[in-house]
Design a protein around this motif. Structure first.
Motif, PDB file in Angstrom:
ATOM      1  N   LEU A  17      -4.811 -29.453  22.615  1.00  0.00           N
ATOM      2  CA  LEU A  17      -4.202 -30.864  21.769  1.00  0.00           C
ATOM      3  C   LEU A  17      -5.844 -31.861  22.721  1.00  0.00           C
ATOM      4  CD1 LEU A  17      -0.913 -30.465  22.207  1.00  0.00           C
ATOM      5  CD2 LEU A  17      -2.040 -30.706  19.522  1.00  0.00           C
ATOM      6  N   SER A  18      -5.906 -31.649  23.626  1.00  0.00           N
ATOM      7  CA  SER A  18      -6.537 -32.724  24.566  1.00  0.00           C
ATOM      8  C   SER A  18      -8.089 -32.855  24.458  1.00  0.00           C
ATOM      9  CB  SER A  18      -6.512 -32.716  26.710  1.00  0.00           C
ATOM     10  OG  SER A  18      -5.759 -33.236  26.690  1.00  0.00           O
ATOM     11  N   ASN A  19      -8.075 -31.336  24.626  1.00  0.00           N
ATOM     12  CA  ASN A  19      -9.922 -31.086  23.621  1.00  0.00           C
ATOM     13  C   ASN A  19     -10.083 -31.063  21.692  1.00  0.00           C
ATOM     14  OD1 ASN A  19     -10.659 -29.732  26.071  1.00  0.00           O
ATOM     15  ND2 ASN A  19     -10.519 -28.214  25.576  1.00  0.00           N
ATOM     16  N   TYR A  20      -9.806 -31.163  21.355  1.00  0.00           N
ATOM     17  CA  TYR A  20      -9.090 -32.056  20.325  1.00  0.00           C
ATOM     18  C   TYR A  20      -9.657 -33.226  19.961  1.00  0.00           C
ATOM     19  CZ  TYR A  20      -9.388 -31.572  14.902  1.00  0.00           C
ATOM     20  OH  TYR A  20      -9.754 -31.809  14.275  1.00  0.00           O
ATOM     21  N   PHE A  21      -8.336 -33.858  20.468  1.00  0.00           N
ATOM     22  CA  PHE A  21      -7.969 -35.218  19.958  1.00  0.00           C
ATOM     23  C   PHE A  21      -8.543 -36.599  20.912  1.00  0.00           C
ATOM     24  CE2 PHE A  21      -4.246 -32.913  17.661  1.00  0.00           C
ATOM     25  CZ  PHE A  21      -5.179 -33.563  16.032  1.00  0.00           C
ATOM     26  N   SER A  22      -9.092 -35.883  22.553  1.00  0.00           N
ATOM     27  CA  SER A  22      -9.961 -36.339  23.216  1.00  0.00           C
ATOM     28  C   SER A  22      -8.602 -37.768  23.333  1.00  0.00           C
ATOM     29  CB  SER A  22     -11.321 -36.739  22.745  1.00  0.00           C
ATOM     30  OG  SER A  22     -12.086 -37.693  23.386  1.00  0.00           O
ATOM     31  N   ASN A  23      -9.726 -39.559  22.930  1.00  0.00           N
ATOM     32  CA  ASN A  23      -8.531 -40.296  23.559  1.00  0.00           C
ATOM     33  C   ASN A  23      -8.033 -40.523  22.409  1.00  0.00           C
ATOM     34  OD1 ASN A  23     -10.507 -40.758  21.840  1.00  0.00           O
ATOM     35  ND2 ASN A  23     -11.341 -43.042  22.007  1.00  0.00           N
ATOM     36  N   PHE A  45       4.349 -35.767  23.122  1.00  0.00           N
ATOM     37  CA  PHE A  45       2.393 -36.499  23.912  1.00  0.00           C
ATOM     38  C   PHE A  45       2.475 -37.825  23.060  1.00  0.00           C
ATOM     39  CE2 PHE A  45       2.243 -32.598  21.329  1.00  0.00           C
ATOM     40  CZ  PHE A  45       1.664 -32.930  20.260  1.00  0.00           C
ATOM     41  N   VAL A  46       2.173 -38.836  22.653  1.00  0.00           N
ATOM     42  CA  VAL A  46       1.193 -40.051  22.249  1.00  0.00           C
ATOM     43  C   VAL A  46       0.389 -40.051  20.934  1.00  0.00           C
ATOM     44  CG1 VAL A  46       0.869 -42.474  22.354  1.00  0.00           C
ATOM     45  CG2 VAL A  46       2.296 -41.312  23.987  1.00  0.00           C
ATOM     46  N   MET A  47       0.465 -40.096  20.202  1.00  0.00           N
ATOM     47  CA  MET A  47      -1.687 -39.981  19.598  1.00  0.00           C
ATOM     48  C   MET A  47      -1.063 -41.352  18.878  1.00  0.00           C
ATOM     49  SD  MET A  47      -2.339 -36.823  19.000  1.00  0.00           S
ATOM     50  CE  MET A  47      -2.516 -36.676  17.891  1.00  0.00           C
ATOM     51  N   TYR A  48      -2.834 -41.392  18.806  1.00  0.00           N
ATOM     52  CA  TYR A  48      -3.296 -42.528  18.718  1.00  0.00           C
ATOM     53  C   TYR A  48      -2.777 -43.778  18.808  1.00  0.00           C
ATOM     54  CZ  TYR A  48      -5.760 -39.554  15.264  1.00  0.00           C
ATOM     55  OH  TYR A  48      -6.230 -38.727  15.054  1.00  0.00           O
ATOM     56  N   LYS A  49      -1.948 -43.770  20.074  1.00  0.00           N
ATOM     57  CA  LYS A  49      -1.134 -45.297  20.224  1.00  0.00           C
ATOM     58  C   LYS A  49      -0.282 -46.102  19.430  1.00  0.00           C
ATOM     59  CE  LYS A  49      -5.436 -46.770  23.169  1.00  0.00           C
ATOM     60  NZ  LYS A  49      -6.158 -47.579  23.970  1.00  0.00           N
ATOM     61  N   LYS A  99      -2.916 -39.524  10.404  1.00  0.00           N
ATOM     62  CA  LYS A  99      -2.845 -40.779   9.772  1.00  0.00           C
ATOM     63  C   LYS A  99      -3.218 -40.978   8.387  1.00  0.00           C
ATOM     64  CE  LYS A  99      -7.991 -39.420  11.776  1.00  0.00           C
ATOM     65  NZ  LYS A  99      -9.271 -39.768  11.718  1.00  0.00           N
ATOM     66  N   LEU A 100      -2.030 -39.940   7.505  1.00  0.00           N
ATOM     67  CA  LEU A 100      -1.693 -40.448   6.310  1.00  0.00           C
ATOM     68  C   LEU A 100      -0.310 -41.755   6.699  1.00  0.00           C
ATOM     69  CD1 LEU A 100      -1.233 -36.876   4.961  1.00  0.00           C
ATOM     70  CD2 LEU A 100      -2.827 -39.191   3.609  1.00  0.00           C
ATOM     71  N   ARG A 101       0.164 -41.669   7.565  1.00  0.00           N
ATOM     72  CA  ARG A 101       1.250 -42.157   7.853  1.00  0.00           C
ATOM     73  C   ARG A 101       0.747 -43.454   9.075  1.00  0.00           C
ATOM     74  NH1 ARG A 101       3.030 -37.220   8.075  1.00  0.00           N
ATOM     75  NH2 ARG A 101       4.714 -36.955   7.360  1.00  0.00           N
ATOM     76  N   ILE A 102      -0.512 -43.672   9.321  1.00  0.00           N
ATOM     77  CA  ILE A 102      -0.722 -45.215  10.069  1.00  0.00           C
ATOM     78  C   ILE A 102      -2.059 -45.883   9.364  1.00  0.00           C
ATOM     79  CG2 ILE A 102      -1.886 -45.159  12.007  1.00  0.00           C
ATOM     80  CD1 ILE A 102      -1.804 -42.893  13.067  1.00  0.00           C
ATOM     81  N   PHE A 106      -5.388 -50.113  11.612  1.00  0.00           N
ATOM     82  CA  PHE A 106      -4.780 -49.440  12.483  1.00  0.00           C
ATOM     83  C   PHE A 106      -6.236 -48.801  13.558  1.00  0.00           C
ATOM     84  CE2 PHE A 106      -2.998 -47.535  15.956  1.00  0.00           C
ATOM     85  CZ  PHE A 106      -2.266 -48.688  16.981  1.00  0.00           C
ATOM     86  N   LEU A 107      -6.512 -47.415  12.869  1.00  0.00           N
ATOM     87  CA  LEU A 107      -7.153 -45.949  13.056  1.00  0.00           C
ATOM     88  C   LEU A 107      -8.897 -46.726  13.199  1.00  0.00           C
ATOM     89  CD1 LEU A 107      -6.312 -43.880  10.172  1.00  0.00           C
ATOM     90  CD2 LEU A 107      -5.899 -43.757  12.789  1.00  0.00           C
ATOM     91  N   GLU A 108      -9.040 -48.439  11.848  1.00  0.00           N
ATOM     92  CA  GLU A 108     -10.440 -48.667  12.272  1.00  0.00           C
ATOM     93  C   GLU A 108     -10.512 -49.316  13.205  1.00  0.00           C
ATOM     94  OE1 GLU A 108     -11.025 -50.836   7.815  1.00  0.00           O
ATOM     95  OE2 GLU A 108     -10.946 -48.955   7.372  1.00  0.00           O
ATOM     96  N   HIS A 109      -9.426 -50.463  13.744  1.00  0.00           N
ATOM     97  CA  HIS A 109      -9.660 -50.953  15.023  1.00  0.00           C
ATOM     98  C   HIS A 109      -9.643 -50.062  16.238  1.00  0.00           C
ATOM     99  CE1 HIS A 109      -8.542 -54.166  17.507  1.00  0.00           C
ATOM    100  NE2 HIS A 109      -7.755 -53.276  18.545  1.00  0.00           N
ATOM    101  N   TYR A 110      -9.344 -48.797  16.546  1.00  0.00           N
ATOM    102  CA  TYR A 110      -9.597 -48.170  17.337  1.00  0.00           C
ATOM    103  C   TYR A 110     -10.892 -46.715  17.377  1.00  0.00           C
ATOM    104  CZ  TYR A 110      -6.103 -49.924  19.549  1.00  0.00           C
ATOM    105  OH  TYR A 110      -4.804 -50.620  20.589  1.00  0.00           O
ATOM    106  N   GLY A 111     -11.471 -47.329  16.333  1.00  0.00           N
ATOM    107  CA  GLY A 111     -12.800 -46.127  14.973  1.00  0.00           C
ATOM    108  C   GLY A 111     -12.339 -45.014  15.415  1.00  0.00           C
ATOM    109  N   TRP A 112     -11.581 -44.848  14.980  1.00  0.00           N
ATOM    110  CA  TRP A 112     -10.755 -43.508  14.331  1.00  0.00           C
ATOM    111  C   TRP A 112     -10.930 -43.281  13.443  1.00  0.00           C
ATOM    112  CZ3 TRP A 112      -5.953 -44.508  18.282  1.00  0.00           C
ATOM    113  CH2 TRP A 112      -6.229 -44.252  19.560  1.00  0.00           C
TER     114      TRP A 112
END
Length: 113
Positions: A17-23, A45-49, A99-102, A106-112
């Motif tokens: 999970l850590s390797n794939y999702f990083s920050n 765990f927490v995803m995408y804040k 990502k479908l639910r966010i 919000f995603l753009e703000h964090y560069g995701w």
């Protein structure tokens, strides 16, 4: 997968999970672990804040849900059994489901996005 205990499996999954999702992922907590009479554990765990997620592993079967108070929203995935799973597919499907639910803003703000 019975040759690996809950500590080894949970560490292995957290690494993937850590390797794939990083920050995009943090605050891991492993709970409800047991190896007798069968291997079972939860990783929260927490995803995408944005979402609190729980990954349940029970006798080889695994999957994720969004924690919504005392209820859970199951996230669809095609990989049901850990020892047969293609983790790249599992992680990609998890990412898509979240990502479908966010909101895009919000995603753009964090560069995701």
């Amino acid at each position: 997968m019975q040759t690996k205990n809950s500590d080894i499996l949970s560490d292995e999954i957290i690494d993937k999970l850590s390797n794939y999702f990083s920050n995009k992922i943090d605050d891991f907590m492993v709970s409800d672990t047991t190896d007798t009479p069968y291997t079972m554990f939860k990783i929260e765990f927490v995803m995408y804040k944005f979402f609190n997620i729980v990954l349940n592993y029970d006798r080889g079967r695994f999957g994720c849900s969004i924690i919504n108070g005392s209820r859970f929203i199951t996230l669809d995935n095609s990989q049901k059994w850990y020892d047969k799973a293609d983790m790249d597919i599992f992680l990609k499907e998890l990412e898509e489901q979240l990502k479908l639910r966010i909101p895009d803003k919000f995603l753009e703000h964090y560069g995701w996005k």
